[in-house]
Design a protein around this motif. Sequence first.
Motif, PDB file in Angstrom:
ATOM      1  N   LEU A  24       2.645 -27.817 -32.077  1.00  0.00           N
ATOM      2  CA  LEU A  24       1.763 -28.053 -33.221  1.00  0.00           C
ATOM      3  C   LEU A  24       0.410 -28.508 -32.689  1.00  0.00           C
ATOM      4  CD1 LEU A  24       4.079 -30.026 -35.693  1.00  0.00           C
ATOM      5  CD2 LEU A  24       3.430 -27.608 -35.805  1.00  0.00           C
ATOM      6  N   PRO A  25      -0.614 -27.654 -32.738  1.00  0.00           N
ATOM      7  CA  PRO A  25      -1.928 -28.086 -32.251  1.00  0.00           C
ATOM      8  C   PRO A  25      -2.662 -28.930 -33.278  1.00  0.00           C
ATOM      9  CG  PRO A  25      -2.032 -25.824 -33.026  1.00  0.00           C
ATOM     10  CD  PRO A  25      -0.592 -26.245 -33.165  1.00  0.00           C
ATOM     11  N   VAL A  26      -3.547 -29.799 -32.806  1.00  0.00           N
ATOM     12  CA  VAL A  26      -4.444 -30.511 -33.710  1.00  0.00           C
ATOM     13  C   VAL A  26      -5.375 -29.489 -34.345  1.00  0.00           C
ATOM     14  CG1 VAL A  26      -6.321 -32.190 -33.858  1.00  0.00           C
ATOM     15  CG2 VAL A  26      -4.346 -32.659 -32.408  1.00  0.00           C
ATOM     16  N   ARG A  27      -5.474 -29.523 -35.651  1.00  0.00           N
ATOM     17  CA  ARG A  27      -6.346 -28.570 -36.344  1.00  0.00           C
ATOM     18  C   ARG A  27      -7.802 -29.005 -36.233  1.00  0.00           C
ATOM     19  NH1 ARG A  27      -1.866 -28.674 -41.046  1.00  0.00           N
ATOM     20  NH2 ARG A  27      -0.892 -26.649 -40.682  1.00  0.00           N
ATOM     21  N   ARG A  28      -8.681 -28.039 -36.376  1.00  0.00           N
ATOM     22  CA  ARG A  28     -10.106 -28.322 -36.253  1.00  0.00           C
ATOM     23  C   ARG A  28     -10.886 -27.664 -37.386  1.00  0.00           C
ATOM     24  NH1 ARG A  28      -8.087 -29.325 -31.371  1.00  0.00           N
ATOM     25  NH2 ARG A  28      -9.188 -30.821 -30.037  1.00  0.00           N
ATOM     26  N   LEU A  29     -11.906 -28.378 -37.833  1.00  0.00           N
ATOM     27  CA  LEU A  29     -12.771 -27.916 -38.910  1.00  0.00           C
ATOM     28  C   LEU A  29     -14.125 -27.571 -38.317  1.00  0.00           C
ATOM     29  CD1 LEU A  29     -11.912 -30.765 -41.457  1.00  0.00           C
ATOM     30  CD2 LEU A  29     -10.899 -28.471 -41.380  1.00  0.00           C
ATOM     31  N   GLY A  30     -14.573 -26.342 -38.531  1.00  0.00           N
ATOM     32  CA  GLY A  30     -15.832 -25.899 -37.947  1.00  0.00           C
ATOM     33  C   GLY A  30     -17.037 -26.551 -38.596  1.00  0.00           C
ATOM     34  N   THR A  31     -18.075 -26.805 -37.798  1.00  0.00           N
ATOM     35  CA  THR A  31     -19.321 -27.388 -38.313  1.00  0.00           C
ATOM     36  C   THR A  31     -20.492 -26.420 -38.221  1.00  0.00           C
ATOM     37  OG1 THR A  31     -19.841 -28.363 -36.167  1.00  0.00           O
ATOM     38  CG2 THR A  31     -18.565 -29.719 -37.698  1.00  0.00           C
ATOM     39  N   GLY A  32     -20.239 -25.198 -37.772  1.00  0.00           N
ATOM     40  CA  GLY A  32     -21.308 -24.219 -37.672  1.00  0.00           C
ATOM     41  C   GLY A  32     -21.364 -23.608 -36.286  1.00  0.00           C
ATOM     42  N   PRO A  33     -22.096 -22.481 -36.134  1.00  0.00           N
ATOM     43  CA  PRO A  33     -22.180 -21.795 -34.842  1.00  0.00           C
ATOM     44  C   PRO A  33     -22.776 -22.689 -33.755  1.00  0.00           C
ATOM     45  CG  PRO A  33     -23.052 -20.426 -36.619  1.00  0.00           C
ATOM     46  CD  PRO A  33     -22.845 -21.788 -37.190  1.00  0.00           C
ATOM     47  N   PRO A  35       0.092 -25.776 -46.077  1.00  0.00           N
ATOM     48  CA  PRO A  35      -0.982 -24.769 -46.122  1.00  0.00           C
ATOM     49  C   PRO A  35      -1.989 -24.997 -47.242  1.00  0.00           C
ATOM     50  CG  PRO A  35       1.163 -23.724 -45.783  1.00  0.00           C
ATOM     51  CD  PRO A  35       1.427 -25.163 -46.079  1.00  0.00           C
ATOM     52  N   GLU A  36      -1.525 -25.358 -48.435  1.00  0.00           N
ATOM     53  CA  GLU A  36      -2.454 -25.573 -49.552  1.00  0.00           C
ATOM     54  C   GLU A  36      -3.345 -26.782 -49.295  1.00  0.00           C
ATOM     55  OE1 GLU A  36      -0.630 -25.680 -53.346  1.00  0.00           O
ATOM     56  OE2 GLU A  36       0.375 -23.739 -53.129  1.00  0.00           O
ATOM     57  N   GLU A  37      -2.757 -27.851 -48.781  1.00  0.00           N
ATOM     58  CA  GLU A  37      -3.547 -29.047 -48.486  1.00  0.00           C
ATOM     59  C   GLU A  37      -4.575 -28.750 -47.403  1.00  0.00           C
ATOM     60  OE1 GLU A  37      -4.112 -33.378 -49.031  1.00  0.00           O
ATOM     61  OE2 GLU A  37      -3.316 -31.714 -50.202  1.00  0.00           O
ATOM     62  N   LEU A  38      -4.180 -27.984 -46.395  1.00  0.00           N
ATOM     63  CA  LEU A  38      -5.108 -27.622 -45.324  1.00  0.00           C
ATOM     64  C   LEU A  38      -6.270 -26.800 -45.872  1.00  0.00           C
ATOM     65  CD1 LEU A  38      -5.876 -27.489 -42.341  1.00  0.00           C
ATOM     66  CD2 LEU A  38      -4.374 -25.490 -42.119  1.00  0.00           C
ATOM     67  N   ARG A  39      -5.977 -25.824 -46.726  1.00  0.00           N
ATOM     68  CA  ARG A  39      -7.047 -25.019 -47.318  1.00  0.00           C
ATOM     69  C   ARG A  39      -7.992 -25.884 -48.148  1.00  0.00           C
ATOM     70  NH1 ARG A  39      -2.951 -21.069 -47.765  1.00  0.00           N
ATOM     71  NH2 ARG A  39      -2.362 -21.826 -49.840  1.00  0.00           N
ATOM     72  N   ALA A  40      -7.423 -26.848 -48.867  1.00  0.00           N
ATOM     73  CA  ALA A  40      -8.268 -27.733 -49.676  1.00  0.00           C
ATOM     74  C   ALA A  40      -9.208 -28.530 -48.789  1.00  0.00           C
ATOM     75  CB  ALA A  40      -7.388 -28.665 -50.512  1.00  0.00           C
ATOM     76  N   TRP A  41      -8.694 -29.084 -47.694  1.00  0.00           N
ATOM     77  CA  TRP A  41      -9.541 -29.840 -46.768  1.00  0.00           C
ATOM     78  C   TRP A  41     -10.626 -28.946 -46.169  1.00  0.00           C
ATOM     79  CZ3 TRP A  41     -10.592 -34.714 -45.876  1.00  0.00           C
ATOM     80  CH2 TRP A  41      -9.685 -35.697 -46.269  1.00  0.00           C
ATOM     81  N   GLN A  42     -10.258 -27.739 -45.774  1.00  0.00           N
ATOM     82  CA  GLN A  42     -11.252 -26.846 -45.172  1.00  0.00           C
ATOM     83  C   GLN A  42     -12.368 -26.523 -46.157  1.00  0.00           C
ATOM     84  OE1 GLN A  42     -11.275 -25.218 -41.721  1.00  0.00           O
ATOM     85  NE2 GLN A  42     -13.321 -25.453 -42.606  1.00  0.00           N
ATOM     86  N   GLY A  43     -11.990 -26.246 -47.409  1.00  0.00           N
ATOM     87  CA  GLY A  43     -13.008 -25.949 -48.409  1.00  0.00           C
ATOM     88  C   GLY A  43     -13.920 -27.133 -48.678  1.00  0.00           C
ATOM     89  N   LEU A  44     -13.349 -28.322 -48.811  1.00  0.00           N
ATOM     90  CA  LEU A  44     -14.161 -29.516 -49.042  1.00  0.00           C
ATOM     91  C   LEU A  44     -15.088 -29.786 -47.868  1.00  0.00           C
ATOM     92  CD1 LEU A  44     -11.420 -31.860 -50.546  1.00  0.00           C
ATOM     93  CD2 LEU A  44     -13.404 -30.958 -51.764  1.00  0.00           C
TER      94      LEU A  44
END
Length: 609
Positions: free
Chosen positions: A207-216, A243-252
């Motif tokens: 299980l890798p730590v997930r990451r949220l992109g901040t831009g190129p 999966p739904e919670e992850l998508r919500a965090w990514q969108g926010l």
Amino acid sequence: MRPVGRSHEPTGSDVYAPIRMPGPLFDEIAAGGGSPEAVAFLVRGERTRRLLLLRELLDLLDADPGILGPLDARTVWPTLEAAAAEAPEPVEELLLSPQVGSWLAHALRRLHGTASGPPLWADAGQIAAVAATAALHAGTHAEVLLPARGGAVSLPALGTVRLPGRNGDGFHTVRAVVSGGTLTVRQAGGSDIVVRPLDGAESAHWLPVRRLGTGPGTRAVQLDDLDPYRDLDEPIAPGRLGPEELRAWQGLFDEAVAILRRGDGSGPGGLRPEEISRIVPWRAKDGDVGLPVPPAGLSASTGDAFASMVVARPPDGPALAETLVHEFQHSKLGALLHLFPLIEDDRTEAHYAPWRADPRHLPGLLHGAYAFVGVTGFWRERTRDHGADPEGRAAFLFALRRLQTRMVLRTLATRARLTVPGRRLVTRLSETVDGWLAEPLDPAVVARARASAVSHRVEWRLRNLRCGDEDRKALLEALRSGSGPTPAGPPRITPDAGGYWQDDRGRLHLLGKDRPGPAAGGDELLVAGDAEAARTAYATRLAAPAAPPTSLGPDPHALAGWLLAHTALHPQDRRLLARPERFAALLSAAPPDRWTWTARWLAGGAPRA
């Protein structure tokens, strides 16, 4: 063992060299903002502190290798040293990660007897996982024993190895081999588990730590739901987001990044998203009853993990952007406190913080003031960013927070024992907020903000302060005898044990509702400007059998509303709002039909009975 830093530092002594912060960089941070250069200086200070703490831990383990219990203490330092020599930059980045910072501080507290947790060998033994992770980054070879909790082996800032067939939550050891970026867990009587933590996808065993992109071209932010030391208390088990919670965090987060990119990243209230290191999604626990902040807006951080924050999932992107700014302010001040003593205090919890339900000590007040200078600046930026403020509330929040923050800064300037750097910090923050107070806003918005600020403070006092016994006795005697009210004495601090309370009037002021409905209560009537009807509604609520007095005395929300309505009708009595607990102390001797006369008497405006 030997302290990290000898084989991969530019010089052998730079870790111990004095750190001298240039005055202009200090003033940038002290004003509430911070350029990339100023924040980088704070990170440099955190690096030095982290390496010194790591040396302290290694020295303690050198003195007593038995602390590591079933783990092999002899392999840890050579593994870490070889990795640092081969790849100093990624190993240093690992050592500066929030995962290592939180674990290291917790392990030292355990060793000094000021914290609790799992078996001590498992807590201290996370140093072996740090060494194995360093070897993975460096591509070096190592064979180590690692601590495991149930079926999970944590590799800081990378993820979690999952072990099949392991149930429960007990602690045990596993043998691991690291080579060429691959980690192999040897299982007695079973097949080896092989994972590639640096580039492997999620699988049955990894299980890798997930990451949220901040831009190129910018650093991603970790969304950490795995690390055992990600909470602010004792170690906890992984809590993988669905999966739904992850998508919500990514969108926010995407929405929050877009908002922050449109602002000034260096000024007070600005933030460059890539400077955040980690977000830990907060989950409710049994012990969270009585929180002094609303659970829906909960966030927290620690000085042990720079640029990391625990955050309850907010309702929208602007709320997340505000929270990121708020918590990064705490990180900056925490780092500054590691460099300079700013305040001396006995931590007596006695002071009003407009953003909390409970009394605060002065160091906490300083942290809050610094954080809310950032929050105030954030909403100031949004007054010019209609895309981030579709409902037009930014001006109100800017007006409200600049008033409240300035009041707290005044408390710090007059009550706190500030050091020379601390005085300079409070002065610079005050200059920032004073400049904002001079900026013109719609007078109606300013009036709503001022009314909201006063309302919260009055109710806070009724919930947390009581008239002192001698003061109350003298007041009651004066009331009965018909003489004038006695001078006020110091209040008695009795914090509301109920935790967070909803500021209903503040919410109505934010919404700007000026037309009460047919079934409007006191709050709606007061905010709409009908003080007479509001006072009657509050009096009815206070006298209703269905609403008996609480442990705090009369219903503090209704009583605060009654006083606000009364002073709207009698502006010359506004001094009552400074010490509303004195009026509350008189209600046992004043029937409801005498409340108006009693209030006027206490304010000095009623004739003798």
